[in-house]
Design a protein around this motif. Structure first.
Motif, mmCIF file in Angstrom:
data_model
loop_
_atom_site.group_PDB
_atom_site.id
_atom_site.type_symbol
_atom_site.label_atom_id
_atom_site.label_comp_id
_atom_site.label_asym_id
_atom_site.label_seq_id
_atom_site.Cartn_x
_atom_site.Cartn_y
_atom_site.Cartn_z
ATOM 1 N N LYS A 139 0.752 -1.306 0.137
ATOM 2 C CA LYS A 139 -0.135 -0.027 0.097
ATOM 3 C C LYS A 139 0.784 1.308 -0.275
ATOM 4 O O LYS A 139 1.990 1.320 0.759
ATOM 5 C CB LYS A 139 -0.958 0.265 1.224
ATOM 6 N N PHE A 140 0.594 2.142 -0.904
ATOM 7 C CA PHE A 140 1.133 3.601 -0.604
ATOM 8 C C PHE A 140 -0.067 4.273 -0.307
ATOM 9 O O PHE A 140 -1.001 4.503 -0.892
ATOM 10 C CB PHE A 140 1.490 3.888 -2.456
ATOM 11 N N ALA A 141 0.348 4.761 0.966
ATOM 12 C CA ALA A 141 -0.901 5.634 1.633
ATOM 13 C C ALA A 141 -0.426 6.689 2.359
ATOM 14 O O ALA A 141 1.015 6.783 2.598
ATOM 15 C CB ALA A 141 -1.637 4.545 2.729
ATOM 16 N N PRO A 142 -1.021 7.648 2.985
ATOM 17 C CA PRO A 142 -0.601 8.901 3.459
ATOM 18 C C PRO A 142 0.193 8.026 4.873
ATOM 19 O O PRO A 142 -0.406 7.396 5.560
ATOM 20 C CB PRO A 142 -1.914 9.575 4.051
ATOM 21 N N GLY A 143 1.165 9.086 5.104
ATOM 22 C CA GLY A 143 2.047 8.358 6.491
ATOM 23 C C GLY A 143 3.028 7.543 6.065
ATOM 24 O O GLY A 143 3.682 6.906 7.008
ATOM 25 N N GLY A 144 2.896 6.882 4.883
ATOM 26 C CA GLY A 144 4.114 5.771 4.359
ATOM 27 C C GLY A 144 4.470 6.050 3.203
ATOM 28 O O GLY A 144 4.927 7.029 2.725
ATOM 29 N N LEU A 145 4.442 4.897 2.375
ATOM 30 C CA LEU A 145 5.115 5.095 0.744
ATOM 31 C C LEU A 145 3.829 5.991 0.288
ATOM 32 O O LEU A 145 2.641 5.883 0.571
ATOM 33 C CB LEU A 145 5.073 3.631 0.195
ATOM 34 N N HIS A 146 4.387 6.577 -0.620
ATOM 35 C CA HIS A 146 3.819 7.401 -1.496
ATOM 36 C C HIS A 146 4.534 7.863 -2.701
ATOM 37 O O HIS A 146 5.710 7.844 -2.775
ATOM 38 C CB HIS A 146 3.025 8.646 -0.912
ATOM 39 N N VAL A 147 4.129 8.562 -3.780
ATOM 40 C CA VAL A 147 4.857 9.069 -4.991
ATOM 41 C C VAL A 147 4.449 10.620 -4.902
ATOM 42 O O VAL A 147 3.300 11.062 -4.886
ATOM 43 C CB VAL A 147 4.143 8.498 -6.322
ATOM 44 N N MET A 148 5.797 11.521 -4.852
ATOM 45 C CA MET A 148 5.719 13.002 -4.811
ATOM 46 C C MET A 148 5.475 13.323 -6.486
ATOM 47 O O MET A 148 6.190 12.706 -7.268
ATOM 48 C CB MET A 148 6.690 13.494 -4.473
ATOM 49 N N LEU A 149 4.531 14.023 -6.658
ATOM 50 C CA LEU A 149 4.472 14.593 -7.961
ATOM 51 C C LEU A 149 4.756 16.028 -8.075
ATOM 52 O O LEU A 149 4.127 16.809 -7.342
ATOM 53 C CB LEU A 149 2.753 14.415 -8.605
ATOM 54 N N PHE A 150 5.663 16.508 -8.988
ATOM 55 C CA PHE A 150 6.494 17.484 -8.773
ATOM 56 C C PHE A 150 5.771 18.340 -10.259
ATOM 57 O O PHE A 150 6.043 17.624 -11.385
ATOM 58 C CB PHE A 150 8.056 17.775 -8.811
ATOM 59 N N GLY A 151 5.781 19.712 -10.078
ATOM 60 C CA GLY A 151 5.541 20.387 -11.420
ATOM 61 C C GLY A 151 4.158 19.809 -12.048
ATOM 62 O O GLY A 151 4.024 19.600 -13.247
ATOM 63 N N ILE A 152 2.887 19.792 -11.248
ATOM 64 C CA ILE A 152 1.598 19.420 -11.743
ATOM 65 C C ILE A 152 1.102 20.643 -12.648
ATOM 66 O O ILE A 152 1.144 21.738 -12.405
ATOM 67 C CB ILE A 152 0.663 19.180 -10.411
ATOM 68 N N ASN A 153 0.434 20.140 -13.768
ATOM 69 C CA ASN A 153 0.161 21.042 -14.699
ATOM 70 C C ASN A 153 -0.917 22.053 -13.883
ATOM 71 O O ASN A 153 -1.784 21.494 -13.468
ATOM 72 C CB ASN A 153 -0.855 20.242 -15.677
ATOM 73 N N PRO A 154 -0.604 23.250 -14.126
ATOM 74 C CA PRO A 154 -1.433 24.190 -13.478
ATOM 75 C C PRO A 154 -2.972 24.183 -13.462
ATOM 76 O O PRO A 154 -3.887 24.770 -12.827
ATOM 77 C CB PRO A 154 -0.867 25.578 -13.814
#
Length: 155
Positions: A105-120
């Motif tokens: 599980k990728f969940a808040p407080g654990g593993l997750h994927v950071m998304l940088f430069g999200i389309n405005p």
């Protein structure tokens, strides 16, 4: 002439065989890696990173997740949240092992994927297309609805 009981025996036997095959099929190992419960939390401040969450279900053999990209962000990184000495933080994770027939599980407080430069132009209620890349070269795509920073998880 075929006795009455014999005419019914063949369809009944066929029905029992199909029911048994279905029951046995439900007990077998998964045939492929799957993704579910995917969603994206939009950043609270425009221009800051968002985060993607999901569950990966392992297939018949272990696989290694080496990256997750999004059609609506410039760059992404897998991260793990951690805390220690009264401090909270996160660190990049270069790969994640997915066990055969297991789940990660990728969940808040654990593993997750950071998304940088999200389309405005991307706002809450937009669907992101996530592409999961594995060490063996295979890829899976999956839709992930987005929610605002303060909203409950999608689902």
């Amino acid at each position: 002439m075929i006795p009455h009981w014999n005419r019914l025996a063949k369809p009944a036997a066929l029905g029992l065989a199909l029911a048994a095959a279905t029951a046995i099929g439900g007990c077998t190992a998964p045939t492929q890696v799957t993704i579910d419960d995917a969603w994206v939390r939009m950043p609270a401040v425009p221009g800051r990173p968002g985060a993607a969450y999901f569950t990966i279900h392992g297939g018949p053999r272990p696989v290694t997740l080496i990256g997750v990209t999004s059609d609506l962000s410039i760059r992404s990184e897998m991260h793990e949240s951690m805390s220690g000495n009264g401090m909270a933080g996160m660190r990049p994770v270069p790969k994640v092992e997915i066990p055969a027939a297991g789940e990660v599980k990728f969940a808040p407080g654990g593993l997750h994927v950071m998304l940088f430069g999200i389309n405005p132009r991307a706002k809450k209620d937009v669907t992101f297309l996530l592409t999961f890349t594995f060490a063996d070269g295979s890829r899976i795509t999956h839709n992930a609805p987005s929610v605002a920073a303060a909203d409950a998880p999608a689902g």
